[in-house]
Design a protein around this motif. Structure first.
Motif, PDB file in Angstrom:
ATOM      1  N   GLU A  57       0.799  -1.230   0.000  1.00 37.74           N
ATOM      2  CA  GLU A  57       0.000   0.000   0.000  1.00 37.74           C
ATOM      3  C   GLU A  57       0.831   1.279   0.000  1.00 37.74           C
ATOM      4  OE1 GLU A  57      -2.487  -3.062   2.400  1.00 37.74           O
ATOM      5  OE2 GLU A  57      -0.397  -2.403   2.404  1.00 37.74           O
ATOM      6  N   HIS A  58       2.111   1.203  -0.340  1.00 36.84           N
ATOM      7  CA  HIS A  58       2.991   2.341  -0.100  1.00 36.84           C
ATOM      8  C   HIS A  58       3.192   3.263  -1.298  1.00 36.84           C
ATOM      9  CE1 HIS A  58       3.606   0.285   3.592  1.00 36.84           C
ATOM     10  NE2 HIS A  58       4.339  -0.680   3.071  1.00 36.84           N
ATOM     11  N   VAL A  59       2.535   3.000  -2.429  1.00 38.39           N
ATOM     12  CA  VAL A  59       2.666   3.899  -3.578  1.00 38.39           C
ATOM     13  C   VAL A  59       1.983   5.228  -3.221  1.00 38.39           C
ATOM     14  CG1 VAL A  59       2.173   4.245  -6.018  1.00 38.39           C
ATOM     15  CG2 VAL A  59       2.657   1.941  -5.158  1.00 38.39           C
ATOM     16  N   PRO A  60       2.644   6.363  -3.412  1.00 35.66           N
ATOM     17  CA  PRO A  60       2.054   7.650  -3.010  1.00 35.66           C
ATOM     18  C   PRO A  60       0.695   7.896  -3.669  1.00 35.66           C
ATOM     19  CG  PRO A  60       4.390   7.926  -3.499  1.00 35.66           C
ATOM     20  CD  PRO A  60       4.027   6.543  -3.926  1.00 35.66           C
ATOM     21  N   GLY A  61      -0.265   8.282  -2.853  1.00 36.37           N
ATOM     22  CA  GLY A  61      -1.616   8.504  -3.354  1.00 36.37           C
ATOM     23  C   GLY A  61      -1.694   9.597  -4.409  1.00 36.37           C
ATOM     24  N   GLU A  62      -0.885  10.657  -4.259  1.00 32.83           N
ATOM     25  CA  GLU A  62      -0.937  11.744  -5.240  1.00 32.83           C
ATOM     26  C   GLU A  62      -0.468  11.256  -6.613  1.00 32.83           C
ATOM     27  OE1 GLU A  62       2.927  12.343  -2.790  1.00 32.83           O
ATOM     28  OE2 GLU A  62       0.852  11.686  -2.463  1.00 32.83           O
ATOM     29  N   HIS A  63       0.461  10.295  -6.634  1.00 35.59           N
ATOM     30  CA  HIS A  63       0.901   9.721  -7.912  1.00 35.59           C
ATOM     31  C   HIS A  63      -0.230   8.916  -8.552  1.00 35.59           C
ATOM     32  CE1 HIS A  63       4.659  11.271  -6.876  1.00 35.59           C
ATOM     33  NE2 HIS A  63       5.397  10.182  -6.759  1.00 35.59           N
ATOM     34  N   LEU A  64      -0.953   8.170  -7.735  1.00 35.23           N
ATOM     35  CA  LEU A  64      -2.047   7.368  -8.274  1.00 35.23           C
ATOM     36  C   LEU A  64      -3.157   8.253  -8.820  1.00 35.23           C
ATOM     37  CD1 LEU A  64      -2.192   4.517  -5.612  1.00 35.23           C
ATOM     38  CD2 LEU A  64      -0.994   4.559  -7.811  1.00 35.23           C
ATOM     39  N   HIS A  65      -3.446   9.345  -8.140  1.00 36.49           N
ATOM     40  CA  HIS A  65      -4.438  10.291  -8.673  1.00 36.49           C
ATOM     41  C   HIS A  65      -3.981  10.847 -10.020  1.00 36.49           C
ATOM     42  CE1 HIS A  65      -7.518  10.639  -5.576  1.00 36.49           C
ATOM     43  NE2 HIS A  65      -6.577  10.585  -4.650  1.00 36.49           N
ATOM     44  N   ALA A  66      -2.690  11.136 -10.136  1.00 38.02           N
ATOM     45  CA  ALA A  66      -2.165  11.660 -11.401  1.00 38.02           C
ATOM     46  C   ALA A  66      -2.311  10.616 -12.517  1.00 38.02           C
ATOM     47  CB  ALA A  66      -0.698  12.060 -11.230  1.00 38.02           C
ATOM     48  N   LEU A  67      -2.093   9.351 -12.184  1.00 37.23           N
ATOM     49  CA  LEU A  67      -2.255   8.295 -13.189  1.00 37.23           C
ATOM     50  C   LEU A  67      -3.713   8.165 -13.616  1.00 37.23           C
ATOM     51  CD1 LEU A  67       0.081   5.460 -11.826  1.00 37.23           C
ATOM     52  CD2 LEU A  67       0.579   7.153 -13.589  1.00 37.23           C
ATOM     53  N   VAL A  68      -4.614   8.242 -12.644  1.00 36.16           N
ATOM     54  CA  VAL A  68      -6.049   8.158 -12.972  1.00 36.16           C
ATOM     55  C   VAL A  68      -6.439   9.298 -13.908  1.00 36.16           C
ATOM     56  CG1 VAL A  68      -8.379   8.309 -12.018  1.00 36.16           C
ATOM     57  CG2 VAL A  68      -6.659   6.887 -10.882  1.00 36.16           C
ATOM     58  N   GLU A  69      -5.913  10.494 -13.637  1.00 40.91           N
ATOM     59  CA  GLU A  69      -6.222  11.645 -14.503  1.00 40.91           C
ATOM     60  C   GLU A  69      -5.701  11.443 -15.925  1.00 40.91           C
ATOM     61  OE1 GLU A  69      -4.660  15.036 -12.515  1.00 40.91           O
ATOM     62  OE2 GLU A  69      -6.126  14.957 -10.865  1.00 40.91           O
ATOM     63  N   LYS A  70      -4.651  10.612 -16.064  1.00 40.85           N
ATOM     64  CA  LYS A  70      -4.118  10.303 -17.392  1.00 40.85           C
ATOM     65  C   LYS A  70      -4.896   9.177 -18.078  1.00 40.85           C
ATOM     66  CE  LYS A  70       0.722  11.511 -16.352  1.00 40.85           C
ATOM     67  NZ  LYS A  70       1.004  12.407 -17.502  1.00 40.85           N
ATOM     68  N   GLY A  71      -5.910   8.641 -17.393  1.00 38.97           N
ATOM     69  CA  GLY A  71      -6.700   7.566 -17.969  1.00 38.97           C
ATOM     70  C   GLY A  71      -6.202   6.171 -17.666  1.00 38.97           C
ATOM     71  N   ILE A  72      -5.242   6.039 -16.738  1.00 35.32           N
ATOM     72  CA  ILE A  72      -4.724   4.722 -16.353  1.00 35.32           C
ATOM     73  C   ILE A  72      -5.745   4.011 -15.470  1.00 35.32           C
ATOM     74  CG2 ILE A  72      -2.869   3.497 -15.158  1.00 35.32           C
ATOM     75  CD1 ILE A  72      -1.997   4.864 -17.747  1.00 35.32           C
ATOM     76  N   ASN A  73      -5.951   2.733 -15.723  1.00 36.89           N
ATOM     77  CA  ASN A  73      -6.881   1.909 -14.959  1.00 36.89           C
ATOM     78  C   ASN A  73      -6.187   1.424 -13.689  1.00 36.89           C
ATOM     79  OD1 ASN A  73      -8.918   0.224 -14.078  1.00 36.89           O
ATOM     80  ND2 ASN A  73      -8.660  -1.282 -15.711  1.00 36.89           N
ATOM     81  N   VAL A  74      -6.393   2.114 -12.572  1.00 36.03           N
ATOM     82  CA  VAL A  74      -5.748   1.810 -11.293  1.00 36.03           C
ATOM     83  C   VAL A  74      -6.749   1.083 -10.401  1.00 36.03           C
ATOM     84  CG1 VAL A  74      -4.623   2.780  -9.254  1.00 36.03           C
ATOM     85  CG2 VAL A  74      -4.255   3.833 -11.502  1.00 36.03           C
ATOM     86  N   GLN A  75      -6.404  -0.126  -9.963  1.00 39.22           N
ATOM     87  CA  GLN A  75      -7.293  -0.932  -9.142  1.00 39.22           C
ATOM     88  C   GLN A  75      -6.521  -1.566  -7.969  1.00 39.22           C
ATOM     89  OE1 GLN A  75     -10.425  -0.846  -9.760  1.00 39.22           O
ATOM     90  NE2 GLN A  75     -10.499  -0.111 -11.883  1.00 39.22           N
ATOM     91  N   PRO A  76      -6.894  -1.275  -6.727  1.00 40.77           N
ATOM     92  CA  PRO A  76      -7.953  -0.365  -6.307  1.00 40.77           C
ATOM     93  C   PRO A  76      -7.571   1.088  -6.550  1.00 40.77           C
ATOM     94  CG  PRO A  76      -6.725  -1.143  -4.398  1.00 40.77           C
ATOM     95  CD  PRO A  76      -6.203  -1.916  -5.572  1.00 40.77           C
ATOM     96  N   GLY A  77      -8.578   1.941  -6.658  1.00 44.40           N
ATOM     97  CA  GLY A  77      -8.346   3.354  -6.894  1.00 44.40           C
ATOM     98  C   GLY A  77      -7.737   4.033  -5.682  1.00 44.40           C
ATOM     99  N   PRO A  78      -7.122   5.204  -5.870  1.00 49.28           N
ATOM    100  CA  PRO A  78      -6.440   5.877  -4.768  1.00 49.28           C
ATOM    101  C   PRO A  78      -7.360   6.277  -3.625  1.00 49.28           C
ATOM    102  CG  PRO A  78      -6.527   7.266  -6.737  1.00 49.28           C
ATOM    103  CD  PRO A  78      -6.945   5.905  -7.151  1.00 49.28           C
ATOM    104  N   LEU A  81      -7.733   3.042  -1.683  1.00 54.65           N
ATOM    105  CA  LEU A  81      -6.462   2.595  -1.109  1.00 54.65           C
ATOM    106  C   LEU A  81      -6.044   3.444   0.085  1.00 54.65           C
ATOM    107  CD1 LEU A  81      -4.212   0.479  -1.675  1.00 54.65           C
ATOM    108  CD2 LEU A  81      -3.025   2.265  -2.963  1.00 54.65           C
ATOM    109  N   LEU A  82      -6.472   4.699   0.112  1.00 55.69           N
ATOM    110  CA  LEU A  82      -6.116   5.582   1.219  1.00 55.69           C
ATOM    111  C   LEU A  82      -6.520   4.989   2.565  1.00 55.69           C
ATOM    112  CD1 LEU A  82      -5.056   8.323   2.217  1.00 55.69           C
ATOM    113  CD2 LEU A  82      -7.341   9.263   1.797  1.00 55.69           C
ATOM    114  N   HIS A  83      -7.611   4.221   2.588  1.00 57.10           N
ATOM    115  CA  HIS A  83      -8.075   3.650   3.854  1.00 57.10           C
ATOM    116  C   HIS A  83      -7.171   2.535   4.366  1.00 57.10           C
ATOM    117  CE1 HIS A  83     -11.619   5.629   2.119  1.00 57.10           C
ATOM    118  NE2 HIS A  83     -11.983   5.834   3.365  1.00 57.10           N
ATOM    119  N   ALA A  84      -6.345   1.976   3.482  1.00 54.57           N
ATOM    120  CA  ALA A  84      -5.340   1.011   3.920  1.00 54.57           C
ATOM    121  C   ALA A  84      -3.995   1.674   4.156  1.00 54.57           C
ATOM    122  CB  ALA A  84      -5.195  -0.103   2.885  1.00 54.57           C
ATOM    123  N   GLN A  85      -3.807   2.869   3.594  1.00 51.63           N
ATOM    124  CA  GLN A  85      -2.554   3.599   3.756  1.00 51.63           C
ATOM    125  C   GLN A  85      -2.531   4.410   5.046  1.00 51.63           C
ATOM    126  OE1 GLN A  85      -2.775   5.834   0.067  1.00 51.63           O
ATOM    127  NE2 GLN A  85      -1.151   4.596  -0.857  1.00 51.63           N
TER     128      GLN A  85
END
Length: 372
Positions: A57-78, A81-85
């Motif tokens: 669960e250690h990937v930075p949440g702000e990076h995952l949000h940036a990937l989602v904004e680029k259209g990347i399919n991130v599962q689970p979403g940031p 995942l924040l609730h486990a981080q």
């Protein structure tokens, strides 16, 4: 552990590893070495895959949000995942959903910590909201005098303090959910901890009140739905007879989890296959046990640095046991593998002995049953 089932299902699994000697590199044909904390590295890696998922669960949440904004399919979403981080975010969500929570507070200094202990009762449990695992980032504070020794813990922001829950045992409710909202739960299991590390899992939890088992599974499924979790999630629980509904929520993990390793051999669908099905939004597999009971026993690094030298003895001594090693270098106290064994509920004491014996042989290079 996802690699074999990915191959069986016909998927290509790619890995972003933080170093070339990471064990996952040896398990897949396509591995990229890079820093998951570097957004550019993440973006380059994610551009070549259909879905991005995690084994921690250690990937930075702000990076995952940036990937989602680029259209990347991130599962689970940031947002999920924040609730486990962040344990403070998790505790707030459990309260918001009206699910059974220990008494807790966000504290920013020793004065607030002491006030919580004086109100709730000592001892209390102090936790770092982020980054802790296997007992790390957790401190038992016995009394107000001991709280004065915690000053150095407050250097990086607020902490989580919880009542020290009197519980009869630890349980785990493992579930999986797809982006489309389908979900399944495995039977609730008994998780045995030693020095803050999962040592053994018994599936299903024996002598667990069926109403408590059903309520625990329902709570895990509700968390998955309300938090929009995708993939596998483990909800670690305290069994609390005579208090509330009989359990309290301890922590969440949004990935395949140590308490679910028994499913690799003891369930129709193991957690690693189910995680892949879930994040790809495929129909989920059956979660029923393949036999009456299953036992998982971890082995940590011990006296034997060459695990393979112990295999002939371990496999001959316990031929019904399935061995799963992680490809990690051996050092004392490090999780390096586990063994599973399945059978009938009546055989459970013998299953536990078999799993414990095989794990001990691999760990120490000798048979504990022949030392006397």
């Amino acid at each position: 552990m996802m690699a074999p089932v990915a191959t069986e299902l016909g998927f290509e699994l790619r890995v972003l590893a933080e170093a070339p000697d990471v064990s996952a590199v040896a398990a897949v044909a396509n591995a990229t070495v890079g820093d998951y904390r570097d957004l550019a590295v993440l973006a380059d890696f994610a551009a070549g895959v259909d879905v991005l998922t995690f084994d921690h669960e250690h990937v930075p949440g702000e990076h995952l949000h940036a990937l989602v904004e680029k259209g990347i399919n991130v599962q689970p979403g940031p947002n999920a995942l924040l609730h486990a981080q962040d344990k403070l975010v998790m505790r707030s969500a459990v309260d918001r959903l009206g699910l059974p929570n220990p008494r807790w507070a966000e504290v920013s200094d020793v004065r607030a910590l002491t006030a919580f202990g004086d109100t709730t009762g000592w001892p209390v449990v102090l936790k770092t909201p982020r980054g802790g695992y296997d007992g790390k980032g957790v401190r038992i504070v016995e009394d107000a005098a001991a709280a004065l020794d915690c000053t150095d813990w407050f250097g990086n922001g607020p902490l989580l303090v919880e009542e020290k829950v009197p519980f009869s045992r630890e349980l785990s409710a493992l579930v999986a959910r797809t982006p489309g909202g389908s979900s399944r739960a495995w039977p609730v299991v008994h998780s045995i901890q030693v020095d803050g590390v999962c040592d053994e899992v018994i599936a299903p939890a024996q002598d667990l009140d069926p109403e408590i088992a059903a309520a625990a599974a329902a709570a895990a499924l509700r968390l998955a739905e309300e938090l929009e979790v995708t993939g596998v999630m483990a909800v670690e629980l305290f069994e609390t007879p005579g208090r509330g509904c009989g359990f309290l929520i301890n922590e969440l993990a949004m990935r395949p989890h140590n308490s679910g390793h028994w499913t690799m051999d003891g369930s129709v669908t193991g957690q690693f296959e189910q995680h892949l099905r879930a994040v790809l939004n495929l129909p989920l597999g059956d979660t029923a046990l393949t036999s009456g009971a299953a036992v998982m026993k971890n082995f940590l690094g011990g006296e034997n640095s060459d695990l393979f030298s112990a295999y002939p003895l371990a496999l001959a001594a316990e031929p019904a046991v399935k061995v799963h090693t992680y490809g990690k270098s051996v050092r004392p106290g490090r999780k390096i593998g586990h063994v599973n064994v399945i059978g009938s509920t009546d055989e459970l004491p013998a299953l536990r002995r078999s799993a414990g014996r095989a794990a001990a042989i691999i760990r120490d290079g000798r048979d504990p049953m022949k030392e006397n």
